[in-house]
Enzyme design. Structure first.
Site, PDB file in Angstrom:
ATOM      1  N   TRP A 189       2.789  -5.869  13.482  1.00  8.86           N
ATOM      2  CA  TRP A 189       3.986  -5.326  12.847  1.00  8.86           C
ATOM      3  C   TRP A 189       5.159  -5.143  13.806  1.00  8.86           C
ATOM      4  O   TRP A 189       6.201  -4.635  13.414  1.00  8.86           O
ATOM      5  CB  TRP A 189       3.673  -3.997  12.143  1.00  8.86           C
ATOM      6  CG  TRP A 189       2.720  -3.112  12.874  1.00  8.86           C
ATOM      7  CD1 TRP A 189       1.375  -2.986  12.646  1.00  8.86           C
ATOM      8  CD2 TRP A 189       3.005  -2.220  13.960  1.00  8.86           C
ATOM      9  NE1 TRP A 189       0.807  -2.078  13.506  1.00  8.86           N
ATOM     10  CE2 TRP A 189       1.779  -1.582  14.330  1.00  8.86           C
ATOM     11  CE3 TRP A 189       4.159  -1.870  14.657  1.00  8.86           C
ATOM     12  CZ2 TRP A 189       1.695  -0.642  15.354  1.00  8.86           C
ATOM     13  CZ3 TRP A 189       4.076  -0.936  15.681  1.00  8.86           C
ATOM     14  CH2 TRP A 189       2.857  -0.338  16.011  1.00  8.86           C
ATOM     15  N   ARG A 239       0.856  -1.180   0.000  1.00 12.17           N
ATOM     16  CA  ARG A 239       0.000   0.000   0.000  1.00 12.17           C
ATOM     17  C   ARG A 239       0.902   1.243   0.000  1.00 12.17           C
ATOM     18  O   ARG A 239       2.118   1.119   0.097  1.00 12.17           O
ATOM     19  CB  ARG A 239      -0.955   0.013   1.193  1.00 12.17           C
ATOM     20  CG  ARG A 239      -0.268   0.186   2.528  1.00 12.17           C
ATOM     21  CD  ARG A 239      -1.260   0.174   3.673  1.00 12.17           C
ATOM     22  NE  ARG A 239      -0.697   0.842   4.844  1.00 12.17           N
ATOM     23  CZ  ARG A 239      -1.306   0.934   6.020  1.00 12.17           C
ATOM     24  NH1 ARG A 239      -2.495   0.388   6.175  1.00 12.17           N
ATOM     25  NH2 ARG A 239      -0.751   1.568   7.028  1.00 12.17           N
ATOM     26  N   GLU A 290      -2.658  -8.114   7.049  1.00 14.95           N
ATOM     27  CA  GLU A 290      -2.950  -7.763   8.445  1.00 14.95           C
ATOM     28  C   GLU A 290      -4.001  -8.685   9.066  1.00 14.95           C
ATOM     29  O   GLU A 290      -4.774  -8.271   9.923  1.00 14.95           O
ATOM     30  CB  GLU A 290      -3.381  -6.295   8.533  1.00 14.95           C
ATOM     31  CG  GLU A 290      -2.242  -5.350   8.183  1.00 14.95           C
ATOM     32  CD  GLU A 290      -2.580  -3.884   8.383  1.00 14.95           C
ATOM     33  OE1 GLU A 290      -1.722  -3.144   8.892  1.00 14.95           O
ATOM     34  OE2 GLU A 290      -3.715  -3.475   8.024  1.00 14.95           O
ATOM     35  N   LYS A 291      -3.989  -9.941   8.674  1.00 12.35           N
ATOM     36  CA  LYS A 291      -4.976 -10.874   9.225  1.00 12.35           C
ATOM     37  C   LYS A 291      -4.734 -11.202  10.691  1.00 12.35           C
ATOM     38  O   LYS A 291      -5.616 -11.728  11.368  1.00 12.35           O
ATOM     39  CB  LYS A 291      -5.039 -12.148   8.393  1.00 12.35           C
ATOM     40  CG  LYS A 291      -3.751 -12.917   8.256  1.00 12.35           C
ATOM     41  CD  LYS A 291      -3.952 -14.150   7.365  1.00 12.35           C
ATOM     42  CE  LYS A 291      -2.648 -14.858   7.053  1.00 12.35           C
ATOM     43  NZ  LYS A 291      -1.822 -14.074   6.109  1.00 12.35           N
ATOM     44  N   PHE A 292      -3.537 -10.881  11.191  1.00 12.86           N
ATOM     45  CA  PHE A 292      -3.270 -11.080  12.613  1.00 12.86           C
ATOM     46  C   PHE A 292      -3.327  -9.770  13.395  1.00 12.86           C
ATOM     47  O   PHE A 292      -3.055  -9.752  14.594  1.00 12.86           O
ATOM     48  CB  PHE A 292      -1.921 -11.771  12.813  1.00 12.86           C
ATOM     49  CG  PHE A 292      -1.910 -13.182  12.295  1.00 12.86           C
ATOM     50  CD1 PHE A 292      -2.713 -14.155  12.862  1.00 12.86           C
ATOM     51  CD2 PHE A 292      -1.118 -13.530  11.210  1.00 12.86           C
ATOM     52  CE1 PHE A 292      -2.723 -15.450  12.381  1.00 12.86           C
ATOM     53  CE2 PHE A 292      -1.114 -14.822  10.713  1.00 12.86           C
ATOM     54  CZ  PHE A 292      -1.920 -15.794  11.290  1.00 12.86           C
ATOM     55  N   HIS A 293      -3.657  -8.674  12.713  1.00 16.99           N
ATOM     56  CA  HIS A 293      -3.959  -7.416  13.401  1.00 16.99           C
ATOM     57  C   HIS A 293      -5.389  -7.522  13.927  1.00 16.99           C
ATOM     58  O   HIS A 293      -6.303  -7.888  13.211  1.00 16.99           O
ATOM     59  CB  HIS A 293      -3.822  -6.248  12.423  1.00 16.99           C
ATOM     60  CG  HIS A 293      -3.913  -4.892  13.058  1.00 16.99           C
ATOM     61  ND1 HIS A 293      -5.053  -4.447  13.699  1.00 16.99           N
ATOM     62  CD2 HIS A 293      -3.017  -3.877  13.146  1.00 16.99           C
ATOM     63  CE1 HIS A 293      -4.841  -3.214  14.145  1.00 16.99           C
ATOM     64  NE2 HIS A 293      -3.623  -2.849  13.830  1.00 16.99           N
ATOM     65  N   ASN A 330      -4.978   8.003   3.690  1.00 19.29           N
ATOM     66  CA  ASN A 330      -4.772   7.288   4.954  1.00 19.29           C
ATOM     67  C   ASN A 330      -3.295   7.304   5.301  1.00 19.29           C
ATOM     68  O   ASN A 330      -2.462   6.870   4.500  1.00 19.29           O
ATOM     69  CB  ASN A 330      -5.225   5.830   4.834  1.00 19.29           C
ATOM     70  CG  ASN A 330      -5.060   5.051   6.120  1.00 19.29           C
ATOM     71  OD1 ASN A 330      -5.816   5.254   7.072  1.00 19.29           O
ATOM     72  ND2 ASN A 330      -4.077   4.169   6.169  1.00 19.29           N
ATOM     73  N   GLU A 331      -2.971   7.861   6.465  1.00 25.83           N
ATOM     74  CA  GLU A 331      -1.597   7.835   6.961  1.00 25.83           C
ATOM     75  C   GLU A 331      -0.585   8.256   5.885  1.00 25.83           C
ATOM     76  O   GLU A 331       0.299   7.487   5.496  1.00 25.83           O
ATOM     77  CB  GLU A 331      -1.237   6.437   7.492  1.00 25.83           C
ATOM     78  CG  GLU A 331      -2.021   6.039   8.720  1.00 25.83           C
ATOM     79  CD  GLU A 331      -1.635   4.669   9.264  1.00 25.83           C
ATOM     80  OE1 GLU A 331      -1.884   4.408  10.453  1.00 25.83           O
ATOM     81  OE2 GLU A 331      -1.096   3.844   8.488  1.00 25.83           O
ATOM     82  N   GLU A 348      -7.645   5.554  14.851  1.00 24.13           N
ATOM     83  CA  GLU A 348      -7.297   4.134  14.901  1.00 24.13           C
ATOM     84  C   GLU A 348      -6.623   3.800  16.216  1.00 24.13           C
ATOM     85  O   GLU A 348      -5.804   4.568  16.727  1.00 24.13           O
ATOM     86  CB  GLU A 348      -6.332   3.754  13.769  1.00 24.13           C
ATOM     87  CG  GLU A 348      -6.901   3.771  12.379  1.00 24.13           C
ATOM     88  CD  GLU A 348      -5.877   3.266  11.359  1.00 24.13           C
ATOM     89  OE1 GLU A 348      -4.925   2.559  11.769  1.00 24.13           O
ATOM     90  OE2 GLU A 348      -6.015   3.593  10.173  1.00 24.13           O
TER      91      GLU A 348
END
Length: 660
Positions: free
Chosen positions: A318, A119, A358-361, A157-158, A310
């Site tokens: 991360w 991204r 980011e499936k573990f975020h 975003n960011e 957020e």
């Protein structure tokens, strides 16, 4: 709305604390959307952000538009009383844009392309990228500007991309021409007489790409300024599009906390709502203080209520090791944000992803689903925020202390040719804020050129580069009766990173009682200096006083024996080292007391924080053990409805919101 007055966060909150987060339903089948709405309503969610990473779905091929799925979602949210913060999806361009227009892809300082597949793979300087970003933004604003679910716009975003490529080089030259006018002025500002770097044609000027040895610090400094300005141009271009369609709705973009790539003081002038993303490490024993620093800075930038865009309901993905939040910590840190001015408490993201990077975020709904601890705690928090919202939203926090911070000074002081790479500005800033936080002294942040007259105490942990107006501002503040305390490496250079005469601005030296700054003595990692009151770390200085200053602490032993470590001249203090944390806390508490600043509550147990917001007193226990807190008088806890007289017990990670 009167001419010139912009909408703000209050137009979206309407007496409530906004509660929700990024919602990415394009990752899920449509039947899940209705389940999500049920869970949102049960949890008290009243706001979601849509569309942040949806450009490829909205525009699958150049110029095509697929809005049907978003139409359905906007209607679904409105039908269920949930407001929408609609994002422009421009932080993550679709793969076709990079394939058809490789000039939109940024290059690093070695010339390597940043490809799609992650991204933020866009060049802020690319005219083609800006064209496509404007087009999708225009169509979104035209289609949804009148939708009753829409409460706010979220641009990109960011923002965090750099680009050293050829199109960025062309824009960099234009930016420099606008700033300096002539090559003679640029050569003077950059000190190009050193190492035969003088420029004779504008085409010779490049971004600070990979070099054999140390890069020109003036060039690096201006490139950082340029990068912030180019990203800001991208934001303003999209903001102006949505503002034209919806002048009554506020616009924001989310900062990353204390990020080096944006001059946030400049950016907030262009925002209607100031928002930030905040992810302290649950295992960090000082995570709450790190959160408080970012919250104080964001509130100060907003000059009032702000938006927590957020945070994580559980672990992130991360860090090297990503720990979950223990039971109660998510609630504690969320209410800490409210105490320090947040009128919106939101998350990334609503439902934890099953695929992607980011499936573990974590999400508000974790992989464990509705029965999981994470969602159950989110549900409790939503009910509590609804309970206190009417009493807290729109209220302000008044503080007597300001910490001065400036991105340009940070950038200048971070050059690779500095005396010690161990001097890390964010760490120094954090140490000074932590000392005040531990002393229960609440603070604002301010730019060194801001009006400081409302503050009893101004704290300068480190401002390596100061403009002449900033120095004049500090002098006027002290001469007007204010108390100033400065840390080492302050006032060393001007805004071009040109060292001031004498190694420190003469006006500041006179103010602080320094006749001569003979030499800087940086310290190694395992080295400390002893004084007659504490041990110093990181840095020390060989200083000669002007005879009018009092030596509050002197070095003992070594090359600096009996030379001043801490000076005081009237209301101005100078600290030439970084005292160990307990000593810095004691010193700043003493200075604050002399200036007439008192803690919010005296005698608090360790790891207990007290913050006043409006007429409410927030008391937060950041420890894992129960504590007894004494608060004079009778108070009513808005969270439980219980009235307390004199003292009360706060359990592990406990919070009370007290009204007299």
């Amino acid at each position: 709305m009167s001419m010139g007055k912009r909408p703000g966060l209050a137009g979206a909150t309407r007496g409530r604390i906004l509660f929700g987060g990024d919602y990415n339903p394009e990752q899920w089948p449509e039947e899940t959307w209705h389940e999500d709405v049920r869970l949102m309503k049960d949890a008290g969610v009243n706001s979601v952000t849509l569309g942040v990473f949806s450009w490829a779905k909205l525009e699958p091929r150049p110029g095509e538009r697929e809005f049907g799925w978003l139409d359905a979602l906007m209607d679904l949210m409105h039908d269920n009383g949930i407001g929408v913060v609609l994002a422009t999806p421009t932080s993550s361009p679709p793969p076709w844009l990079g394939r058809l227009h490789p000039e939109t892809l940024p290059r690093d300082e070695d010339g390597r392309i940043e490809w799609w597949g992650g991204r933020q793979h866009f060049s802020h300087s690319s005219a083609v990228y800006r064209h496509y970003a404007a087009a999708i933004t225009e169509d979104l604003a035209a289609r949804y500007g009148g939708h009753p679910a829409l409460t706010m716009w979220h641009i990109n975003n960011e923002y965090c991309t750099y680009d050293w490529g050829d199109e960025a080089a062309t824009r960099f030259r234009r930016w420099l021409q606008s700033k300096y006018g002539t090559l003679d002025a640029l050569n003077s500002a950059w000190g190009t007489a050193f190492w035969s770097q003088g420029y004779g044609e504008w085409e010779e000027v490049l971004p600070p790409r990979h070099a054999h040895y140390l890069k020109n610090p003036g060039q690096v400094l201006d490139f950082k300024r340029f990068t912030s300005d180019m990203l800001l141009e991208c934001y303003v271009a999209e903001r102006d599009i949505v503002r034209r369609h919806t002048p009554h709705l506020p616009v924001t973009t989310n900062f990353m906390p204390l990020w080096a790539g944006q001059d946030a003081w400049r950016w907030v002038e262009e925002e209607d709502v100031v928002s930030v993303d905040l992810y302290p490490d649950p295992r960090d024993p000082l995570g709450a203080q790190g959160g408080a620093l970012v919250q104080d800075m964001t509130r100060s930038q907003a000059r009032g209520p702000w938006m927590l865009m957020e945070q994580a309901a559980g672990p992130v993905n991360w860090r090297g090791v990503n720990h979950p939040k223990p039971r109660g910590l998510n609630r504690l840190w969320s209410l800490q944000a409210v105490a320090r001015g947040a009128d919106a408490v939101c998350y990334f993201q609503w439902r934890q992803s099953r695929q992607g990077a980011e499936k573990f975020h974590s999400g508000m709904v974790s992989h464990a689903g509705e029965e999981g601890r994470t969602y159950q705690e989110v549900k409790q928090l939503g009910a509590e925020l609804a309970r206190i919202g009417g009493a807290v939203t729109g209220s302000h926090t008044d503080n007597d202390i300001a910490i001065l911070h400036d991105w340009h000074s940070w950038w200048a002081g971070a050059h690779e040719g500095r005396l010690s790479t161990r001097v890390d500005y964010p760490q120094v800033l954090t140490a000074w804020h932590r000392a005040l936080w531990q002393a229960n002294l609440t603070t604002d942040f301010a730019h060194p050129e801001h009006d400081l007259t409302a503050y009893k105490l101004v704290v300068v942990p480190q401002l390596y580069a100061l403009t002449d107006p900033a120095i004049d501002n500090l002098l006027a503040y002290v001469h007007g009766g204010g108390t100033l305390v400065c840390g080492f490496l302050t006032g060393i250079a001007d805004e071009a990173d040109r060292v001031r005469p004498g190694g420190m601005d003469p006006r500041l030296r006179e103010l602080l009682g320094i006749r001569t700054l003979h030499e800087w003595w940086p310290l190694d990692a395992d080295e400390r200096v002893e004084t007659d009151g504490f041990h110093g770390t990181l840095w020390s200085e060989e200083i000669e006083t002007d005879g009018d200053a009092s030596v509050e602490a002197a070095y003992k032993g070594g090359e600096l024996d009996e030379l001043p470590a801490v000076l005081r001249k009237g209301r101005a203090w100078y600290v030439s080292t970084l005292p160990e944390q307990h000593a810095l806390r004691t010193l700043l508490a003493r200075v604050a007391d002399d200036a007439g600043v008192r803690p919010v509550l005296a005698g608090l147990p360790d790891r207990v924080e007290a913050v006043r917001r409006g007429d409410l007193l927030f008391v937060l226990n950041h420890g894992r053990e129960s504590v007894t807190v004494e608060v004079p008088g009778t108070h009513h806890d808005l969270l439980t409805g219980v009235t307390y007289e004199g003292e009360f017990t706060l359990g592990r990670y406990g919070v009370m919101v007290l009204r007299p």
